[in-house]
Design a protein around this motif. Sequence first.
Motif, PDB file in Angstrom:
ATOM      1  N   GLU A  15       1.010  -1.283  -0.066  1.00 34.30           N
ATOM      2  CA  GLU A  15       0.104  -0.109  -0.129  1.00 34.30           C
ATOM      3  C   GLU A  15       0.840   1.212   0.021  1.00 34.30           C
ATOM      4  O   GLU A  15       0.470   2.357  -0.741  1.00 34.30           O
ATOM      5  N   HIS A  16       2.245   1.217   0.784  1.00 34.29           N
ATOM      6  CA  HIS A  16       2.727   2.394   0.819  1.00 34.29           C
ATOM      7  C   HIS A  16       3.426   2.545  -0.801  1.00 34.29           C
ATOM      8  O   HIS A  16       3.426   3.907  -1.267  1.00 34.29           O
ATOM      9  N   ALA A  17       3.804   1.538  -1.281  1.00 30.76           N
ATOM     10  CA  ALA A  17       4.256   1.756  -2.629  1.00 30.76           C
ATOM     11  C   ALA A  17       3.297   2.226  -3.679  1.00 30.76           C
ATOM     12  O   ALA A  17       3.547   2.988  -4.510  1.00 30.76           O
ATOM     13  N   LEU A  18       2.038   1.793  -3.517  1.00 34.47           N
ATOM     14  CA  LEU A  18       1.173   2.036  -4.534  1.00 34.47           C
ATOM     15  C   LEU A  18       0.713   3.587  -4.276  1.00 34.47           C
ATOM     16  O   LEU A  18       0.335   4.352  -5.120  1.00 34.47           O
ATOM     17  N   MET A  19       0.641   4.057  -3.144  1.00 35.76           N
ATOM     18  CA  MET A  19       0.294   5.387  -2.693  1.00 35.76           C
ATOM     19  C   MET A  19       1.406   6.490  -3.274  1.00 35.76           C
ATOM     20  O   MET A  19       1.100   7.394  -3.646  1.00 35.76           O
ATOM     21  N   GLY A  20       2.802   5.768  -3.280  1.00 33.77           N
ATOM     22  CA  GLY A  20       3.583   6.548  -3.769  1.00 33.77           C
ATOM     23  C   GLY A  20       3.654   6.773  -5.441  1.00 33.77           C
ATOM     24  O   GLY A  20       3.680   7.743  -5.818  1.00 33.77           O
ATOM     25  N   LEU A  21       3.295   5.615  -5.916  1.00 31.77           N
ATOM     26  CA  LEU A  21       2.947   5.690  -7.395  1.00 31.77           C
ATOM     27  C   LEU A  21       2.009   6.425  -7.802  1.00 31.77           C
ATOM     28  O   LEU A  21       1.900   7.379  -8.994  1.00 31.77           O
ATOM     29  N   ILE A  22       0.820   6.536  -6.885  1.00 30.30           N
ATOM     30  CA  ILE A  22      -0.352   7.534  -7.300  1.00 30.30           C
ATOM     31  C   ILE A  22       0.148   9.090  -7.113  1.00 30.30           C
ATOM     32  O   ILE A  22      -0.135   9.815  -8.167  1.00 30.30           O
ATOM     33  N   VAL A  23       1.074   9.320  -6.349  1.00 28.73           N
ATOM     34  CA  VAL A  23       1.503  10.610  -6.191  1.00 28.73           C
ATOM     35  C   VAL A  23       2.468  10.979  -7.410  1.00 28.73           C
ATOM     36  O   VAL A  23       2.338  12.068  -7.930  1.00 28.73           O
ATOM     37  N   VAL A  24       3.317   9.906  -7.650  1.00 30.30           N
ATOM     38  CA  VAL A  24       4.025  10.216  -8.891  1.00 30.30           C
ATOM     39  C   VAL A  24       3.230  10.196 -10.239  1.00 30.30           C
ATOM     40  O   VAL A  24       3.555  11.421 -11.123  1.00 30.30           O
ATOM     41  N   ALA A  25       2.155   9.698 -10.199  1.00 26.89           N
ATOM     42  CA  ALA A  25       1.240   9.788 -11.499  1.00 26.89           C
ATOM     43  C   ALA A  25       0.616  10.993 -11.530  1.00 26.89           C
ATOM     44  O   ALA A  25       0.528  11.800 -12.697  1.00 26.89           O
ATOM     45  N   ALA A  26       0.353  11.327 -10.328  1.00 30.59           N
ATOM     46  CA  ALA A  26      -0.223  12.833 -10.389  1.00 30.59           C
ATOM     47  C   ALA A  26       0.340  14.030 -10.716  1.00 30.59           C
ATOM     48  O   ALA A  26       0.064  14.878 -11.562  1.00 30.59           O
ATOM     49  N   PHE A  27       1.464  13.903 -10.086  1.00 30.51           N
ATOM     50  CA  PHE A  27       2.919  14.779 -10.541  1.00 30.51           C
ATOM     51  C   PHE A  27       2.944  15.037 -11.968  1.00 30.51           C
ATOM     52  O   PHE A  27       2.986  15.872 -12.624  1.00 30.51           O
ATOM     53  N   ASP A  28       3.106  13.779 -12.413  1.00 29.35           N
ATOM     54  CA  ASP A  28       3.372  13.432 -13.993  1.00 29.35           C
ATOM     55  C   ASP A  28       2.266  14.013 -14.825  1.00 29.35           C
ATOM     56  O   ASP A  28       2.624  14.869 -15.673  1.00 29.35           O
ATOM     57  N   MET A  29       1.084  13.790 -14.325  1.00 34.30           N
ATOM     58  CA  MET A  29      -0.079  14.209 -15.297  1.00 34.30           C
ATOM     59  C   MET A  29      -0.424  15.553 -15.278  1.00 34.30           C
ATOM     60  O   MET A  29      -0.568  16.678 -16.147  1.00 34.30           O
ATOM     61  N   ILE A  30      -0.504  16.158 -13.933  1.00 32.67           N
ATOM     62  CA  ILE A  30      -0.664  17.632 -13.614  1.00 32.67           C
ATOM     63  C   ILE A  30       0.447  18.480 -14.230  1.00 32.67           C
ATOM     64  O   ILE A  30       0.253  19.588 -14.814  1.00 32.67           O
ATOM     65  N   SER A  31       1.582  18.196 -14.177  1.00 37.56           N
ATOM     66  CA  SER A  31       2.905  18.949 -14.568  1.00 37.56           C
ATOM     67  C   SER A  31       2.772  19.112 -16.134  1.00 37.56           C
ATOM     68  O   SER A  31       3.102  20.089 -16.562  1.00 37.56           O
ATOM     69  N   ALA A  32       2.443  18.146 -16.766  1.00 37.63           N
ATOM     70  CA  ALA A  32       2.292  18.013 -18.038  1.00 37.63           C
ATOM     71  C   ALA A  32       1.074  18.618 -18.695  1.00 37.63           C
ATOM     72  O   ALA A  32       1.213  19.656 -19.482  1.00 37.63           O
ATOM     73  N   GLY A  33      -0.126  18.491 -17.815  1.00 32.68           N
ATOM     74  CA  GLY A  33      -1.200  19.264 -18.310  1.00 32.68           C
ATOM     75  C   GLY A  33      -1.082  21.005 -18.248  1.00 32.68           C
ATOM     76  O   GLY A  33      -1.737  21.641 -19.016  1.00 32.68           O
ATOM     77  N   LYS A  34      -0.402  21.126 -17.222  1.00 35.61           N
ATOM     78  CA  LYS A  34      -0.272  22.758 -17.005  1.00 35.61           C
ATOM     79  C   LYS A  34       0.185  23.509 -18.007  1.00 35.61           C
ATOM     80  O   LYS A  34       0.124  24.548 -18.462  1.00 35.61           O
ATOM     81  N   ARG A  35       1.022  22.767 -18.844  1.00 36.49           N
ATOM     82  CA  ARG A  35       1.809  23.445 -19.989  1.00 36.49           C
ATOM     83  C   ARG A  35       0.730  24.006 -20.996  1.00 36.49           C
ATOM     84  O   ARG A  35       1.010  24.793 -21.714  1.00 36.49           O
TER      85      ARG A  35
END
Length: 795
Positions: free
Chosen positions: A489-509
């Motif tokens: 669960e800790h690993a998956l929570m970390g992956l969710i945060v990484v995915a959110a960072f990835d998608m949002i930082s790309a989308g803001k462009r």
Amino acid sequence: MSSSKRHALCIAFLLLLPAILIPETLFQGKQMAQSDILQWRAGAESLLAHEKETGEQALWSTNMFGGMPAYVITNIKAYPSIDTLVNRHGRFIFPYVYYVILLIGAYVFFLSLGASPLAATFGAVIVGFSTYIPIIIGAGHNTKFYAYVWTPWMLTGFRMLLQGRLLTGFGLFTFFLSLQVRSGHPQVTYYFLFILAIWWLTELVVAYRENRLKPILTQTGLMVTAALIVIVSVLPQYWALVEYSPYSIRGGSELAAGTGLNQNYAFVWSQGWGELLTLLVPNLYGGGENYWGPKPVTSGPHYFGALTALFLALSLLGKKDRLDKVFFGAGLMGVAFSLGNHFSLLNDAMFAWFPGFNKFRTPEMWLMMSVVAFSVPVVRAFDKTHSLKSVAIAGGGLLAFGIVLLLSFGKLTGFEKAGERRQFIERVAQENNVAMDDPRVAQTVNNFMVKVKQEREGAATSDLLRYLVILGIGSATLWMVSRKKVKTEHALMGLIVVAAFDMISAGKRYIPEYAFQERVGDVGALMEANRRPVDTWLQENLKTEDGWSYRALPLADNAFNNAVPAYFYPSIGGYTGAKLGVFQDVVDKAMFSGAAGVNIGILNILNVKYVTLGYPGQIPGFRQVAAFEPQSYVFENETVLPKAWFADSVVTVSTPQAAIDALNTVLGDGRGLAVVETDSEIVASSAAGSVRVTEYGAHRIRLSTESAEAGFLVLSEIYYPAGWTATLDGAEIPIHKTNYLLRGLEIPAGAHDVELTFAPSWLAGAKTAALGAHVLILILVLGAGIVEIRNGRAA
């Protein structure tokens, strides 16, 4: 944590994300000034003015393209529902409230498929922040976004029906399907119906093989019933569009065989084969002004995340059940359709034969559906434990692919758009008034292209490295999970945060800074804040004492792809993706014909009193009367015709082609000749008559005429047979299609009162039926809620 706390934590996390994507409207006192919303507001100005004055919704627009039905500018009003409250109050912090509905809807949908809260959160991040969603928000494609917002909820209701929760599923599916359809973007609805169709067909085949047809037939009956109820609930809105479609460019041209959009026009925004890689690496082909892919231009890609690709690969490597196959197949189908003219073997056949396929343009939009479809096997793979071998194959394969792209992509593509070098050469030669083969031109363009290609290569390389890093993090994390070096669960929570960072930082462009302005009020206030002196001058000088206004042709403002001038004054330009076909035919085939470069007769019959240019020049038959900064030069038409006039002579033709030919050859200044499409004889003399406009509005035009002999009256209003009727002294008379796109009336000798009224005969009955269906939908969803509460399943 308890189940309720896990859900609360996941939802709280999701609700934080749109505030990170777009903090301006929540925390910085700004509002979105989206280009398409400004275009809509400008086009809707005459409609809103009519409603303010009369209290009734306008069904005919008077300020764009010389007049057109209002249905494709503003939908016929639907009866109030939950979306009414959302639209009324959510616009002040747009798009946050809509994002809340979308993300929670996606979360609930994945839960309904059996996903864990963490997996559902991961899926909601994919669905909500695929870069195409910020792109359409920034551009102002709001109805497209609204339709997408309700889609996960619709899929949840459909899922419940297939699970056998008949009353709940029926109520929720009907309710959310109605909200999705009410959003007013039938193209989005059409695309997502393909998912429902594939899902249903798969369940039907399985039920047939297992000899349990009765349940699926019951479910099918409820689905069909839900669809019929929804159709009736939006009957006024969509009846209007169906009625309008044959007369619009979506129904084809009268000058060409067949129906539907021109295929070349419909497929312009087709996704390129190589461009599909932007699903994994967003900046491979750039975006906005720096886009160099196969489309004419685009704001950005349909990026759905490096981690999404990793779990999609793991899904393909693992054991797949029926649900995985359904959604993966639907996603692949959407990808194939998105290729448009780059996959003509499939898409030419679909365009020619499949119902409704030829009514929509922009094939790349199919990727909206693909992203949602692919998210289902991705979420299900997120919930599974994967072996070291699977992680090594999926992660290693994708990493190797990224490295190959990093080393070879530039060599394969050259970072140069087809034909752009030639365009730059033409521009430089024209701007410097030298020949295109001048060596200095080639040197200038070469130096410029070197710089441009370096920028493109830098952006692509940066995103390829980003892809490798994120994919490496994901692969390493799953490797540690499989080796039990970190809690799952800790690993998956970390992956969710990484995915959110990835998608949002790309989308803001892809949400430009100019999309935000200081909050000044509604969109109308934004329009007024951008008013220019030339707009005020034209607004005042186009008015007449009889209550109607002449029209303008604002060539200085990209007339036929810009509705903003129509906010201030009536224009024969404007912006809509579905203008009347007869008007587009005249623009394409006649308006700019002849040695002078413009057909003065057509401008005359369309009441064009002023033309604006962005540079000083000359127009035959016009004189410059004003000039404004920045670069707006106003020219007056000295032979413009009034709103209505008696023609000196009438020529009858039997085909649209003959009529358009006459506009190019014998129309002259437009006053003397009326070209009527009819097989009947027109009785008219050349005797002069007088005509005066006594009332001019969106739904009614009244004229007072007087002539010594029978004459033929030409009215400078666009011909549209579906709703307009004419009476002479109270008795109905036919309206003739005249000069290809105007209205003509046979008027007997003497003094007469002529009235033209726009009142579609079906509207009152359709509204009554829609009200009944709307009430039924509300009863169904309330009933579904009561059943769920009684069964203890409300959470």
